[in-house]
Design a protein around this motif. Structure first.
Motif, PDB file in Angstrom:
ATOM      1  N   GLU A 175      -1.935  -2.490  -0.540  1.00 37.95           N
ATOM      2  CA  GLU A 175      -3.200  -2.207  -1.241  1.00 37.95           C
ATOM      3  C   GLU A 175      -3.706  -0.809  -0.909  1.00 37.95           C
ATOM      4  O   GLU A 175      -4.179  -0.086  -1.786  1.00 37.95           O
ATOM      5  CB  GLU A 175      -4.257  -3.258  -0.865  1.00 37.95           C
ATOM      6  CG  GLU A 175      -3.999  -4.569  -1.581  1.00 37.95           C
ATOM      7  CD  GLU A 175      -4.976  -5.666  -1.183  1.00 37.95           C
ATOM      8  OE1 GLU A 175      -5.885  -5.391  -0.379  1.00 37.95           O
ATOM      9  OE2 GLU A 175      -4.807  -6.792  -1.670  1.00 37.95           O
ATOM     10  N   LEU A 176      -3.578  -0.440   0.343  1.00 35.25           N
ATOM     11  CA  LEU A 176      -4.027   0.896   0.740  1.00 35.25           C
ATOM     12  C   LEU A 176      -3.179   1.967   0.036  1.00 35.25           C
ATOM     13  O   LEU A 176      -3.705   2.957  -0.489  1.00 35.25           O
ATOM     14  CB  LEU A 176      -3.908   1.038   2.259  1.00 35.25           C
ATOM     15  CG  LEU A 176      -4.607   2.236   2.871  1.00 35.25           C
ATOM     16  CD1 LEU A 176      -6.120   2.157   2.669  1.00 35.25           C
ATOM     17  CD2 LEU A 176      -4.298   2.337   4.351  1.00 35.25           C
TER      18      LEU A 176
ATOM     19  N   LEU B 244      -1.576   1.748  -2.788  1.00 31.19           N
ATOM     20  CA  LEU B 244      -1.891   1.813  -4.227  1.00 31.19           C
ATOM     21  C   LEU B 244      -3.227   2.518  -4.449  1.00 31.19           C
ATOM     22  O   LEU B 244      -3.386   3.293  -5.399  1.00 31.19           O
ATOM     23  CB  LEU B 244      -1.898   0.403  -4.832  1.00 31.19           C
ATOM     24  CG  LEU B 244      -0.502  -0.230  -4.925  1.00 31.19           C
ATOM     25  CD1 LEU B 244      -0.590  -1.718  -5.271  1.00 31.19           C
ATOM     26  CD2 LEU B 244       0.360   0.499  -5.960  1.00 31.19           C
ATOM     27  N   ASP B 245      -4.176   2.285  -3.564  1.00 30.04           N
ATOM     28  CA  ASP B 245      -5.481   2.943  -3.701  1.00 30.04           C
ATOM     29  C   ASP B 245      -5.368   4.449  -3.451  1.00 30.04           C
ATOM     30  O   ASP B 245      -5.889   5.260  -4.218  1.00 30.04           O
ATOM     31  CB  ASP B 245      -6.468   2.301  -2.715  1.00 30.04           C
ATOM     32  CG  ASP B 245      -7.872   2.825  -2.927  1.00 30.04           C
ATOM     33  OD1 ASP B 245      -8.317   2.835  -4.085  1.00 30.04           O
ATOM     34  OD2 ASP B 245      -8.523   3.254  -1.962  1.00 30.04           O
ATOM     35  N   LEU B 246      -4.680   4.823  -2.393  1.00 31.85           N
ATOM     36  CA  LEU B 246      -4.603   6.244  -2.029  1.00 31.85           C
ATOM     37  C   LEU B 246      -3.804   7.065  -3.034  1.00 31.85           C
ATOM     38  O   LEU B 246      -4.016   8.272  -3.172  1.00 31.85           O
ATOM     39  CB  LEU B 246      -3.979   6.402  -0.631  1.00 31.85           C
ATOM     40  CG  LEU B 246      -4.826   5.919   0.537  1.00 31.85           C
ATOM     41  CD1 LEU B 246      -3.991   5.834   1.813  1.00 31.85           C
ATOM     42  CD2 LEU B 246      -6.013   6.852   0.767  1.00 31.85           C
ATOM     43  N   THR B 247      -2.861   6.428  -3.718  1.00 32.86           N
ATOM     44  CA  THR B 247      -1.997   7.191  -4.634  1.00 32.86           C
ATOM     45  C   THR B 247      -2.426   7.052  -6.101  1.00 32.86           C
ATOM     46  O   THR B 247      -1.822   7.675  -6.966  1.00 32.86           O
ATOM     47  CB  THR B 247      -0.518   6.732  -4.504  1.00 32.86           C
ATOM     48  OG1 THR B 247      -0.451   5.313  -4.740  1.00 32.86           O
ATOM     49  CG2 THR B 247       0.043   7.044  -3.136  1.00 32.86           C
ATOM     50  N   LYS B 248      -3.458   6.258  -6.365  1.00 31.75           N
ATOM     51  CA  LYS B 248      -3.859   5.967  -7.756  1.00 31.75           C
ATOM     52  C   LYS B 248      -4.151   7.252  -8.554  1.00 31.75           C
ATOM     53  O   LYS B 248      -3.585   7.473  -9.625  1.00 31.75           O
ATOM     54  CB  LYS B 248      -5.099   5.067  -7.714  1.00 31.75           C
ATOM     55  CG  LYS B 248      -5.589   4.602  -9.056  1.00 31.75           C
ATOM     56  CD  LYS B 248      -6.617   3.482  -8.839  1.00 31.75           C
ATOM     57  CE  LYS B 248      -7.284   3.078 -10.126  1.00 31.75           C
ATOM     58  NZ  LYS B 248      -8.396   3.929 -10.511  1.00 31.75           N
ATOM     59  N   ASN B 249      -5.023   8.100  -8.013  1.00 35.04           N
ATOM     60  CA  ASN B 249      -5.401   9.305  -8.758  1.00 35.04           C
ATOM     61  C   ASN B 249      -4.209  10.224  -8.983  1.00 35.04           C
ATOM     62  O   ASN B 249      -4.090  10.854 -10.034  1.00 35.04           O
ATOM     63  CB  ASN B 249      -6.499  10.081  -8.019  1.00 35.04           C
ATOM     64  CG  ASN B 249      -7.808   9.312  -8.043  1.00 35.04           C
ATOM     65  OD1 ASN B 249      -7.962   8.365  -8.819  1.00 35.04           O
ATOM     66  ND2 ASN B 249      -8.735   9.699  -7.192  1.00 35.04           N
TER      67      ASN B 249
ATOM     68  N   ARG C  78       5.375   2.962  -6.144  1.00 33.86           N
ATOM     69  CA  ARG C  78       4.197   2.286  -6.720  1.00 33.86           C
ATOM     70  C   ARG C  78       4.623   1.052  -7.520  1.00 33.86           C
ATOM     71  O   ARG C  78       3.997   0.010  -7.459  1.00 33.86           O
ATOM     72  CB  ARG C  78       3.409   3.256  -7.614  1.00 33.86           C
ATOM     73  CG  ARG C  78       2.447   4.143  -6.832  1.00 33.86           C
ATOM     74  CD  ARG C  78       1.583   4.976  -7.762  1.00 33.86           C
ATOM     75  NE  ARG C  78       0.739   4.164  -8.612  1.00 33.86           N
ATOM     76  CZ  ARG C  78      -0.461   3.694  -8.279  1.00 33.86           C
ATOM     77  NH1 ARG C  78      -0.972   3.991  -7.105  1.00 33.86           N
ATOM     78  NH2 ARG C  78      -1.158   2.950  -9.116  1.00 33.86           N
TER      79      ARG C  78
ATOM     80  N   GLU D 168       3.323  -2.544  -6.530  1.00 29.39           N
ATOM     81  CA  GLU D 168       2.501  -3.382  -7.431  1.00 29.39           C
ATOM     82  C   GLU D 168       3.084  -4.785  -7.534  1.00 29.39           C
ATOM     83  O   GLU D 168       2.363  -5.781  -7.495  1.00 29.39           O
ATOM     84  CB  GLU D 168       2.438  -2.727  -8.818  1.00 29.39           C
ATOM     85  CG  GLU D 168       1.349  -1.664  -8.894  1.00 29.39           C
ATOM     86  CD  GLU D 168       1.529  -0.701 -10.055  1.00 29.39           C
ATOM     87  OE1 GLU D 168       2.492  -0.869 -10.847  1.00 29.39           O
ATOM     88  OE2 GLU D 168       0.713   0.235 -10.154  1.00 29.39           O
TER      89      GLU D 168
ATOM     90  N   TYR E  64     -14.628   9.177   2.041  1.00 30.11           N
ATOM     91  CA  TYR E  64     -13.717   8.079   1.685  1.00 30.11           C
ATOM     92  C   TYR E  64     -13.903   6.908   2.649  1.00 30.11           C
ATOM     93  O   TYR E  64     -14.030   5.755   2.219  1.00 30.11           O
ATOM     94  CB  TYR E  64     -12.259   8.560   1.729  1.00 30.11           C
ATOM     95  CG  TYR E  64     -11.277   7.461   1.350  1.00 30.11           C
ATOM     96  CD1 TYR E  64     -10.803   7.331   0.042  1.00 30.11           C
ATOM     97  CD2 TYR E  64     -10.832   6.534   2.303  1.00 30.11           C
ATOM     98  CE1 TYR E  64      -9.925   6.309  -0.300  1.00 30.11           C
ATOM     99  CE2 TYR E  64      -9.963   5.505   1.966  1.00 30.11           C
ATOM    100  CZ  TYR E  64      -9.506   5.407   0.663  1.00 30.11           C
ATOM    101  OH  TYR E  64      -8.641   4.387   0.317  1.00 30.11           O
TER     102      TYR E  64
ATOM    103  N   ALA F 292     -14.939   3.250   1.504  1.00 31.36           N
ATOM    104  CA  ALA F 292     -13.863   2.250   1.451  1.00 31.36           C
ATOM    105  C   ALA F 292     -14.006   1.151   2.514  1.00 31.36           C
ATOM    106  O   ALA F 292     -13.462   0.055   2.345  1.00 31.36           O
ATOM    107  CB  ALA F 292     -12.507   2.933   1.601  1.00 31.36           C
TER     108      ALA F 292
END
Ligand code: SF4
Length: 434
Positions: free
Chosen positions: A271-272, A274-279, A294, A298, A414, A418
């Protein structure tokens, strides 16, 4: 340097040399490069046609020139006629200008030879200050100047792994004959623990986290201030307990025995990540490094059964209780991962205007970078379905460092948004490190 100043980090920094055209992951891609006013003045004195001639072909891509100049195939009809068309635009926030990346995310001045067009045509004196200095970091303290290197450059990990003296040499490079200040000593304790290659990096990070929390508690108790202002009049012996082998062994045993549920730990890491790499993913940045991971992340994050299956297939049976996300990074790659953590601790954990709370948040950030880098190494496969070798590992870890390349203020923002408690309890380190 003023005569009386001590210089730390000179061997580490001095051992660096830019790979230039041979760099596999150049720093002038996918970053907004800042152009200082002095450099901009020099550029304004150069005829635009000469600057245009110094551009790589990216300057003619649609992102680098306004759309109205683009032709059907996305190339400009004519060479840029101004600095703005080349892609250098004022940045109202910093007062500097910025070079917009070209269509493929690279600096418009990056030539096909992978050399800098401005440096090639006009010399190093004409490149922006950022490009002249990167990846070197210089901190000026009242009594010392510290030189270090940013882990966002792939050559830095190579420099570090190639230091004849190894990780202990890195540490002695940052020792000084004086006992300078409290935060310097806090960082020293963390470096000592993490540089010990007899202890797995994850376990070393857990031990360092315990030490950091203990230092915070003692400093707050002694001074009566919160962590941001707690600065005890600490002499060297204040830190003595953290170098006592029996104390350290006890800490490590306790940390090794407290491993959390691997499936929960894996989920937290996924989860971390996916969150950190989303942007970055949405912006199409570092796609070769991030996207394959990713996709897998997922799928795993979506299903507890898949996570359990993954852990069952990857955990070695019967060995010592494993720390990690259900699998192990191979030894050579694991050394590079430790090198990344050390490079970040050296360069990020202390700066002249840091306080203890900032240092703790930055340490958490580095642990998150460890988690991100480790997941990249564990889940990434190349096109042939093979795991990363040493060269690919260096690229992946450099990508991790770039994804995590935030300023101290951004890190604080952040962490405060977070986490309900931005300064973690030890249990969260345990869950994340696994
Ligand atoms: S990333 Fe490092 S080695 Fe590559 S071009 Fe930039 S400074 Fe040189």
């Amino acid at each position: 340097l003023p005569d009386q100043k001590i210089a730390a980090g000179k061997s580490f920094c001095g051992g660096f040399s830019c790979a230039a055209g041979a760099c596999p992951f150049t720093c002038c891609m996918q970053w907004i490069i800042s152009v200082d006013p002095e450099t901009l003045r020099k550029w304004e004195e150069i005829p635009v046609s000469s600057l245009t001639a110094a551009c790589g072909e990216n300057s003619f891509s649609p992102q680098a020139v306004p759309d109205q100049y683009g032709t059907a195939d996305g190339r400009a009809e004519r060479p840029p006629a101004s600095l703005a068309e080349i892609g250098t635009v004022p940045d109202p926030q910093s007062g500097n200008s910025r070079i917009r990346p070209g269509g493929n995310g690279e600096c418009p001045f990056l030539l096909k030879s992978r050399l800098c067009g401005v440096q090639t045509a006009f010399g190093a004196g004409c490149i922006p200050r950022t490009c002249r200095i990167f990846p070197r970091i210089v901190y000026d303290y009242p009594e010392r100047t510290e030189f270090s290197l940013s882990a966002c450059c792939p050559e830095v990990l190579k420099t570090l792994s190639g230091m004849e003296t190894g990780f202990p040499g890195l540490l002695s490079d940052f020792e000084t004959p004086e006992v300078p200040d409290f935060l310097w000593q806090v960082r020293r304790q963390i470096l000592l623990v993490i540089a010990d290659e007899t202890v797995p990096t994850g376990l070393a990070l857990l031990t360092a986290a315990y030490i950091l929390l203990d230092i915070r508690d003692r400093a707050v108790k002694e001074t009566g201030y919160g962590a941001a202002n707690a600065v005890p009049g600490a002499a060297g012996e204040w830190f003595g307990r953290y170098e006592n082998p029996a104390f350290l062994a006890e800490l490590r045993n306790a940390a090794a025995g407290a491993a959390p549920d691997p499936e929960e730990s894996l989920q937290e890491n996924l989860e971390l990540f996916l969150d950190l790499t989303k942007n970055y993913s949405e912006a199409g940045m570092y796609a070769d490094e991030l996207e394959p991971v990713r996709k897998k992340a997922e799928r795993l994050a979506d299903s507890r059964d898949r996570r359990r299956e993954y852990i069952n297939n990857n955990v070695t049976k019967g060995g010592p209780r494993r720390r990690g996300t259900g699998t192990e990074v191979p030894a050579s790659e694991s050394r590079l991962l430790r090198g990344l953590v050390l490079a970040e601790c050296v360069s990020q954990l202390a700066s002249p205007d840091t306080d203890l709370r900032d240092l703790m948040l930055t340490f958490e950030w580095i642990v998150m970078e460890f988690s991100l880098g480790r997941l990249l190494l564990i889940l990434w496969d190349n096109a042939a379905g093979e795991k990363a070798g040493p060269e690919e590992t260096i690229i992946l870890l450099t990508a991790a460092a770039r994804v995590m390349g935030f300023s101290e203020d951004d890190i604080e923002e952040y962490m405060e948004s977070a986490f309900s408690e931005p300064v973690w309890e030890w249990g969260y380190y345990d869950l994340l490190i696994g």
